[in-house]
Design an enzyme around this catalytic site. Structure first.
Site, PDB file in Angstrom:
ATOM      1  N   SER A  95      58.085  25.340  24.877  1.00  0.00           N
ATOM      2  CA  SER A  95      57.608  25.558  23.508  1.00  0.00           C
ATOM      3  C   SER A  95      58.087  26.932  23.053  1.00  0.00           C
ATOM      4  O   SER A  95      58.443  27.775  23.888  1.00  0.00           O
ATOM      5  CB  SER A  95      56.073  25.531  23.508  1.00  0.00           C
ATOM      6  OG  SER A  95      55.552  25.945  22.273  1.00  0.00           O
ATOM      7  N   TYR A 115      47.772  28.545  26.829  1.00  0.00           N
ATOM      8  CA  TYR A 115      48.929  27.695  26.491  1.00  0.00           C
ATOM      9  C   TYR A 115      50.206  28.492  26.713  1.00  0.00           C
ATOM     10  O   TYR A 115      51.168  28.001  27.318  1.00  0.00           O
ATOM     11  CB  TYR A 115      48.809  27.211  25.036  1.00  0.00           C
ATOM     12  CG  TYR A 115      49.860  26.190  24.639  1.00  0.00           C
ATOM     13  CD1 TYR A 115      49.939  24.946  25.276  1.00  0.00           C
ATOM     14  CD2 TYR A 115      50.778  26.462  23.626  1.00  0.00           C
ATOM     15  CE1 TYR A 115      50.894  24.005  24.909  1.00  0.00           C
ATOM     16  CE2 TYR A 115      51.742  25.528  23.243  1.00  0.00           C
ATOM     17  CZ  TYR A 115      51.793  24.305  23.886  1.00  0.00           C
ATOM     18  OH  TYR A 115      52.746  23.372  23.527  1.00  0.00           O
TER      19      TYR A 115
HETATM   20  N1  LIG Z   1      53.969  19.072  18.754  1.00  0.00           N
HETATM   21  C1  LIG Z   1      54.353  20.343  18.800  1.00  0.00           C
HETATM   22  O1  LIG Z   1      54.249  21.085  17.813  1.00  0.00           O
HETATM   23  C2  LIG Z   1      54.919  20.903  20.082  1.00  0.00           C
HETATM   24  C3  LIG Z   1      55.542  22.160  20.021  1.00  0.00           C
HETATM   25  C4  LIG Z   1      56.035  22.710  21.179  1.00  0.00           C
HETATM   26  C5  LIG Z   1      55.955  22.030  22.368  1.00  0.00           C
HETATM   27  N2  LIG Z   1      55.362  20.816  22.410  1.00  0.00           N
HETATM   28  C6  LIG Z   1      55.244  20.136  23.716  1.00  0.00           C
HETATM   29  O2  LIG Z   1      55.765  18.844  23.621  1.00  0.00           O
HETATM   30  C7  LIG Z   1      55.175  18.016  24.607  1.00  0.00           C
HETATM   31  C8  LIG Z   1      54.759  16.686  23.993  1.00  0.00           C
HETATM   32  O3  LIG Z   1      53.734  16.888  23.067  1.00  0.00           O
HETATM   33  P1  LIG Z   1      53.632  16.104  21.675  1.00  0.00           P
HETATM   34  O4  LIG Z   1      53.707  17.117  20.616  1.00  0.00           O
HETATM   35  O5  LIG Z   1      54.554  14.954  21.637  1.00  0.00           O
HETATM   36  O6  LIG Z   1      52.087  15.659  21.741  1.00  0.00           O
HETATM   37  P2  LIG Z   1      51.342  14.264  21.980  1.00  0.00           P
HETATM   38  O7  LIG Z   1      51.771  13.275  20.950  1.00  0.00           O
HETATM   39  O8  LIG Z   1      49.904  14.617  22.093  1.00  0.00           O
HETATM   40  O9  LIG Z   1      51.910  13.768  23.381  1.00  0.00           O
HETATM   41  C9  LIG Z   1      51.395  14.173  24.613  1.00  0.00           C
HETATM   42  C10 LIG Z   1      51.734  13.111  25.634  1.00  0.00           C
HETATM   43  O10 LIG Z   1      51.244  13.534  26.920  1.00  0.00           O
HETATM   44  C11 LIG Z   1      50.593  12.423  27.516  1.00  0.00           C
HETATM   45  N3  LIG Z   1      49.594  12.857  28.482  1.00  0.00           N
HETATM   46  C12 LIG Z   1      48.484  13.589  28.263  1.00  0.00           C
HETATM   47  N4  LIG Z   1      47.794  13.753  29.394  1.00  0.00           N
HETATM   48  C13 LIG Z   1      48.492  13.099  30.366  1.00  0.00           C
HETATM   49  C14 LIG Z   1      48.301  12.894  31.741  1.00  0.00           C
HETATM   50  N5  LIG Z   1      47.248  13.424  32.373  1.00  0.00           N
HETATM   51  N6  LIG Z   1      49.214  12.161  32.432  1.00  0.00           N
HETATM   52  C15 LIG Z   1      50.276  11.625  31.792  1.00  0.00           C
HETATM   53  N7  LIG Z   1      50.527  11.799  30.496  1.00  0.00           N
HETATM   54  C16 LIG Z   1      49.643  12.526  29.786  1.00  0.00           C
HETATM   55  C17 LIG Z   1      49.956  11.680  26.353  1.00  0.00           C
HETATM   56  O11 LIG Z   1      49.739  10.316  26.696  1.00  0.00           O
HETATM   57  P3  LIG Z   1      48.371   9.672  27.213  1.00  0.00           P
HETATM   58  O12 LIG Z   1      47.242  10.315  26.467  1.00  0.00           O
HETATM   59  O13 LIG Z   1      48.559   8.231  26.913  1.00  0.00           O
HETATM   60  O14 LIG Z   1      48.351   9.940  28.691  1.00  0.00           O
HETATM   61  C18 LIG Z   1      51.066  11.780  25.327  1.00  0.00           C
HETATM   62  O15 LIG Z   1      52.004  10.751  25.530  1.00  0.00           O
HETATM   63  C19 LIG Z   1      54.020  18.838  25.211  1.00  0.00           C
HETATM   64  O16 LIG Z   1      54.437  19.371  26.445  1.00  0.00           O
HETATM   65  C20 LIG Z   1      53.827  19.953  24.201  1.00  0.00           C
HETATM   66  O17 LIG Z   1      53.300  21.108  24.789  1.00  0.00           O
HETATM   67  C21 LIG Z   1      54.849  20.226  21.291  1.00  0.00           C
END
Ligand SMILES: NC(=O)c1ccc[n+]([C@@H]2O[C@H](COP(=O)([O-])OP(=O)(O)OC[C@H]3O[C@@H](n4cnc5c(N)ncnc54)[C@H](OP(=O)(O)O)[C@@H]3O)[C@@H](O)[C@H]2O)c1
Length: 254
Positions: free
Chosen positions: A149, A162
Site C-alpha cells: 500500500s 496498518y
Molecule cells: N482498497 C484500497 O484502497 C487499498 C489500498 C492499498 C492497499 N490495499 C490492499 O489491497 C488488498 C486487497 O484489499 P481490497 O481493497 O481489495 O479489499 P477487500 O475488497 O476488502 O478484499 C479483501 C479480501 O481479503 C479476503 N480476506 C479477508 N480475510 C481473509 C482471511 N482470513 N483469509 C483469506 N482471505 C481473507 C476477503 O475475502 P473473505 O472475506 O471472503 O475471506 C477479500 O477477498 C489488501 O491487502 C489491502 O490492504 C487496498
C-alpha cells in the site's frame, strides 16, 4: 483472452472481492489457470463461474489464510488441482484505522494475523513450487506479487498498525527478492493508494466517516486499475523484473 500466461497456474488470496477478484479475472483472461482463495464461498463460486463462462480456468479454494494449516492446504490444493504454481498474488488484507491510543487490540491482532502472518504462511508454502516453475517451460520464470500500500511507504497518524503491517510486507518482499532473484523467481510489490473496494467498510462507523472525509473529492482507483499493474508486472520477459509499483489516484496527495 490473450495467451501471455497460457500454461501457467496462478493463486490469488483475497479473491472474493475488490483487487483480488479483479486480478483473478485478469490473470485468467491472460490464459492462466487460477486458484481463487478466500473465506466467502458464495463469492468465489460466482467468480469461478464468471471466469469459466469467459473460457478461462478457475478453481475455488475456501480458506482462512490466518490459519497456518489452511494456508498451507490452499497452496497444496492449487498444486494438486493444476499440477504447478507459477504466480502467487498475496492480496488478502484488512485495514482497520484509528488512533493507536486506546485502539481495540483485537483490530491490531486482525491486521497482523492477516496482512503479515497470513502472507508469510502462503509465501512459505508457495516458494518451493515457484522455484520449480521457474525451472520449467513455458516461461522459465515465476512471480510472487505482494500487495502492500502507499501505507507501506508513508506513515500517517491514525494508521500506525496498518502502516506497520505494510512496512513489514515491503521489508519481507525485498529481502526475499534478493534471496531468489538468481533462481528466476521475481518478488514484486504493488502499493495502491485509495481503491474503491470493501476495504474501509470493516472499520468502526466514526473511522469510516474520517476515511470518507479524507478522500472526499478524490476519484478513487478501480480494482481493475490495480489488476492491470499486476498483469504488467507478471508478463514481463524473463530477464526483466518490475520490483515495485506505486499507484495512486491522480488527485491523491499523500
Ligand atoms: N482498497 C484500497 O484502497 C487499498 C489500498 C492499498 C492497499 N490495499 C490492499 O489491497 C488488498 C486487497 O484489499 P481490497 O481493497 O481489495 O479489499 P477487500 O475488497 O476488502 O478484499 C479483501 C479480501 O481479503 C479476503 N480476506 C479477508 N480475510 C481473509 C482471511 N482470513 N483469509 C483469506 N482471505 C481473507 C476477503 O475475502 P473473505 O472475506 O471472503 O475471506 C477479500 O477477498 C489488501 O491487502 C489491502 O490492504 C487496498
Amino acid at each position: 483472452m490473450t495467451d501471455l500466461l497460457r500454461g501457467t497456474v496462478a493463486l490469488v488470496t483475497g479473491a472474493s472481492s475488490g483487487i483480488g477478484e479483479a486480478t483473478a479475472a485478469a490473470l485468467a483472461a491472460e490464459g492462466a489457470a487460477v486458484a481463487v482463495v478466500a473465506r466467502r464461498r458464495d463469492r468465489l463460486d460466482a467468480l469461478t463461474e464468471r471466469i469459466r463462462g469467459s473460457g478461462g480456468t478457475a478453481e475455488l479454494i475456501e480458506a482462512d489464510v490466518t490459519d497456518r494449516v489452511a494456508a498451507e492446504g490452499a497452496v497444496a490444493d492449487a498444486v494438486r488441482t493444476f499440477g504447478r504454481l507459477d504466480v502467487v498474488v498475496n492480496n488478502a488484507g484488512v485495514m482497520l484505522l484509528g488512533p493507536a491510543l486506546d485502539a481495540p487490540l483485537e483490530e491490531w491482532e486482525r491486521m497482523v494475523q492477516l496482512n503479515l502472518t497470513g502472507l508469510l504462511y502462503v509465501s512459505h508454502a508457495a516458494m518451493a513450487h515457484l522455484l520449480a516453475a521457474a525451472d520449467q517451460d513455458p516461461r522459465r520464470v515465476a512471480d510472487m506479487v505482494n500487495i502492500s500500500s502507499v501505507a507501506g511507504r508513508v506513515a500517517r497518524s491514525g494508521s500506525a498498525v496498518y502502516n506497520a503491517t505494510k512496512w513489514g510486507v515491503n521489508a519481507f518482499s525485498e529481502a526475499l527478492r534478493q534471496e531468489v532473484a538468481g533462481r528466476h523467481v521475481r518478488v514484486g510489490l504493488i502499493e495502491p493508494g485509495a481503491v474503491a473496494t470493501e476495504l474501509s467498510s470493516h472499520n468502526r462507523p466514526e473511522i469510516r466517516e474520517t476515511i470518507q472525509q479524507r478522500f472526499a473529492g478524490v476519484e478513487r482507483l478501480q480494482s481493475e486499475d490495480i489488476a492491470k499493474a499486476i498483469i504488467f508486472m507478471v508478463t514481463q520477459p524473463r530477464h526483466a523484473a518490475i520490483n515495485e509499483i506505486l499507484i495512486r489516484p491522480t488527485q491523491q496527495e499523500g
